[in-house]
Design an enzyme around this catalytic site. Sequence first.
Site, PDB file in Angstrom:
ATOM      1  N   GLU A  79      -5.458  -4.837  10.777  1.00  0.00           N
ATOM      2  CA  GLU A  79      -4.586  -3.868  10.900  1.00  0.00           C
ATOM      3  C   GLU A  79      -4.692  -3.006  12.327  1.00  0.00           C
ATOM      4  O   GLU A  79      -5.675  -2.207  12.474  1.00  0.00           O
ATOM      5  CB  GLU A  79      -4.437  -2.732   9.630  1.00  0.00           C
ATOM      6  CG  GLU A  79      -5.834  -2.379   8.993  1.00  0.00           C
ATOM      7  CD  GLU A  79      -5.768  -1.081   8.482  1.00  0.00           C
ATOM      8  OE1 GLU A  79      -4.745  -0.960   7.753  1.00  0.00           O
ATOM      9  OE2 GLU A  79      -6.620  -0.335   8.693  1.00  0.00           O
ATOM     10  N   GLU A 104      -6.824   4.582   7.905  1.00  0.00           N
ATOM     11  CA  GLU A 104      -6.674   6.192   7.723  1.00  0.00           C
ATOM     12  C   GLU A 104      -7.965   6.600   7.168  1.00  0.00           C
ATOM     13  O   GLU A 104      -8.058   7.936   7.311  1.00  0.00           O
ATOM     14  CB  GLU A 104      -5.323   6.481   6.648  1.00  0.00           C
ATOM     15  CG  GLU A 104      -3.956   5.915   7.506  1.00  0.00           C
ATOM     16  CD  GLU A 104      -3.051   5.741   6.494  1.00  0.00           C
ATOM     17  OE1 GLU A 104      -2.073   5.425   7.209  1.00  0.00           O
ATOM     18  OE2 GLU A 104      -3.094   5.700   5.471  1.00  0.00           O
ATOM     19  N   HIS A 113      -9.526   1.217   5.065  1.00  0.00           N
ATOM     20  CA  HIS A 113      -8.173   1.432   5.824  1.00  0.00           C
ATOM     21  C   HIS A 113      -8.496   2.298   6.871  1.00  0.00           C
ATOM     22  O   HIS A 113      -9.240   3.217   6.934  1.00  0.00           O
ATOM     23  CB  HIS A 113      -7.138   1.960   4.714  1.00  0.00           C
ATOM     24  CG  HIS A 113      -5.758   1.923   5.199  1.00  0.00           C
ATOM     25  ND1 HIS A 113      -5.221   2.861   6.346  1.00  0.00           N
ATOM     26  CD2 HIS A 113      -4.759   0.971   5.166  1.00  0.00           C
ATOM     27  CE1 HIS A 113      -3.987   2.683   6.683  1.00  0.00           C
ATOM     28  NE2 HIS A 113      -3.798   1.352   6.050  1.00  0.00           N
ATOM     29  N   ASN A 141       0.777  -1.309   0.040  1.00  0.00           N
ATOM     30  CA  ASN A 141       0.180  -0.093   0.120  1.00  0.00           C
ATOM     31  C   ASN A 141       0.762   1.255   0.137  1.00  0.00           C
ATOM     32  O   ASN A 141       1.462   1.844   0.815  1.00  0.00           O
ATOM     33  CB  ASN A 141      -0.896   0.083   1.178  1.00  0.00           C
ATOM     34  CG  ASN A 141      -1.723   1.350   1.306  1.00  0.00           C
ATOM     35  OD1 ASN A 141      -1.944   1.815   0.495  1.00  0.00           O
ATOM     36  ND2 ASN A 141      -2.205   1.407   2.715  1.00  0.00           N
ATOM     37  N   TRP A 142       1.021   1.911  -1.195  1.00  0.00           N
ATOM     38  CA  TRP A 142       1.856   2.987  -1.297  1.00  0.00           C
ATOM     39  C   TRP A 142       1.662   4.400  -0.582  1.00  0.00           C
ATOM     40  O   TRP A 142       2.117   5.332  -0.435  1.00  0.00           O
ATOM     41  CB  TRP A 142       2.212   3.447  -2.845  1.00  0.00           C
ATOM     42  CG  TRP A 142       3.056   2.429  -3.514  1.00  0.00           C
ATOM     43  CD1 TRP A 142       3.558   0.812  -2.902  1.00  0.00           C
ATOM     44  CD2 TRP A 142       3.179   2.407  -5.023  1.00  0.00           C
ATOM     45  NE1 TRP A 142       4.135   0.394  -4.079  1.00  0.00           N
ATOM     46  CE2 TRP A 142       4.179   0.957  -5.233  1.00  0.00           C
ATOM     47  CE3 TRP A 142       3.150   3.143  -5.926  1.00  0.00           C
ATOM     48  CZ2 TRP A 142       4.512   0.615  -6.426  1.00  0.00           C
ATOM     49  CZ3 TRP A 142       3.516   2.785  -7.422  1.00  0.00           C
ATOM     50  CH2 TRP A 142       4.167   1.596  -7.501  1.00  0.00           C
ATOM     51  N   LYS A 143       0.226   4.287  -0.402  1.00  0.00           N
ATOM     52  CA  LYS A 143      -0.453   5.532   0.358  1.00  0.00           C
ATOM     53  C   LYS A 143      -0.305   6.697  -0.521  1.00  0.00           C
ATOM     54  O   LYS A 143      -0.253   6.484  -1.750  1.00  0.00           O
ATOM     55  CB  LYS A 143      -0.070   5.630   1.731  1.00  0.00           C
ATOM     56  CG  LYS A 143      -0.374   4.172   2.716  1.00  0.00           C
ATOM     57  CD  LYS A 143       0.096   4.507   4.172  1.00  0.00           C
ATOM     58  CE  LYS A 143      -0.128   3.255   4.974  1.00  0.00           C
ATOM     59  NZ  LYS A 143      -0.040   3.552   6.330  1.00  0.00           N
ATOM     60  N   SER A 152       3.060  -2.045  10.251  1.00  0.00           N
ATOM     61  CA  SER A 152       4.514  -2.023  10.601  1.00  0.00           C
ATOM     62  C   SER A 152       5.063  -3.150  10.492  1.00  0.00           C
ATOM     63  O   SER A 152       6.179  -3.502  11.004  1.00  0.00           O
ATOM     64  CB  SER A 152       4.839  -1.355  12.159  1.00  0.00           C
ATOM     65  OG  SER A 152       4.308   0.026  12.034  1.00  0.00           O
ATOM     66  N   GLY A 209       2.449   2.744  11.158  1.00  0.00           N
ATOM     67  CA  GLY A 209       3.013   3.937  11.109  1.00  0.00           C
ATOM     68  C   GLY A 209       3.753   4.356  12.351  1.00  0.00           C
ATOM     69  O   GLY A 209       4.375   5.551  12.357  1.00  0.00           O
ATOM     70  N   GLY A 264       2.874  -1.339   4.306  1.00  0.00           N
ATOM     71  CA  GLY A 264       2.670   0.294   4.129  1.00  0.00           C
ATOM     72  C   GLY A 264       4.110   0.870   3.762  1.00  0.00           C
ATOM     73  O   GLY A 264       4.680   0.619   2.876  1.00  0.00           O
ATOM     74  N   GLY A 265       4.712   1.533   4.621  1.00  0.00           N
ATOM     75  CA  GLY A 265       5.990   2.121   4.328  1.00  0.00           C
ATOM     76  C   GLY A 265       7.276   1.351   3.832  1.00  0.00           C
ATOM     77  O   GLY A 265       7.618   1.624   3.080  1.00  0.00           O
TER      78      GLY A 265
END
Length: 251
Positions: free
Chosen positions: A167, A97, A95, A9-11, A212, A173, A233-234
């Site tokens: 999640e 977010e 998600h 997930n590049w966000k 994470s 994050g 994610g990251g």
Amino acid sequence: MRAKLVVGNWKMNGNLVQNQELLTAIIPGTKELRDVICAVCAPYPYLPAVQLALKDTHIFWGAQNVSQFDLGAYTGEVAAEMLLDFACRYVIVGHSERRSLFGEDNHTVAEKFKKAQSAGLIPILCVGETLAQREIGETERVIEEQLDAVIKLAGANSLAQSVIAYEPVWAIGTGRTATPAQAQSVHAFIRSKLAKQSTEMAANVQILYGGSVKAGNASDLFAMPDIDGGLIGGASLNANEFISICSAAQQ
């Protein structure tokens, strides 16, 4: 046996040059993996370039969100049918977010889930609790409500054609990660919830962990019996990290 699935997930990250460099690295880096499905979910503007880069490869792609509405006067929204123009396979719905920053409640998420699925996309349904909810023992209640909203609107059978991603909001994050045992406990609860609808569905639905996930903890997480991969994610923005995570899914 459920194949492992790892979704990046590049966000809201990347640009044309960076995305091409990332994809150019992960295509050969994951090509030889067996029983592992790899995918990336990119920001809307980059879907044409992602499609072009990945169309003849083993890597699937998708979007990070979708409108709950049909085509029409919804300025700024993107319809499920539009995602099909770019051959998306997956779309993330609910998600944390989207829920926390943009006010999407369980019903809205269920509407997006149903719309995506009816168009032929595979929704990746995100569920999870906040730290405050975990600390007062409400994890299972929160997740059950999130799943029940989808079951009520789209029907229990709809989950058989979806992916579920657990999640924990407190681990997204933040650098904090649920221990493998903590994650497994919630994944087992989700699968038991599905089993009440259909044991066959429960046995076949992929349930991912997101929060994470890194190369250093992926193997321990993916070794758990009810964890079928990860929503990354990251770490998905770093080619070496993402390749290592995908490799951990094979092991």
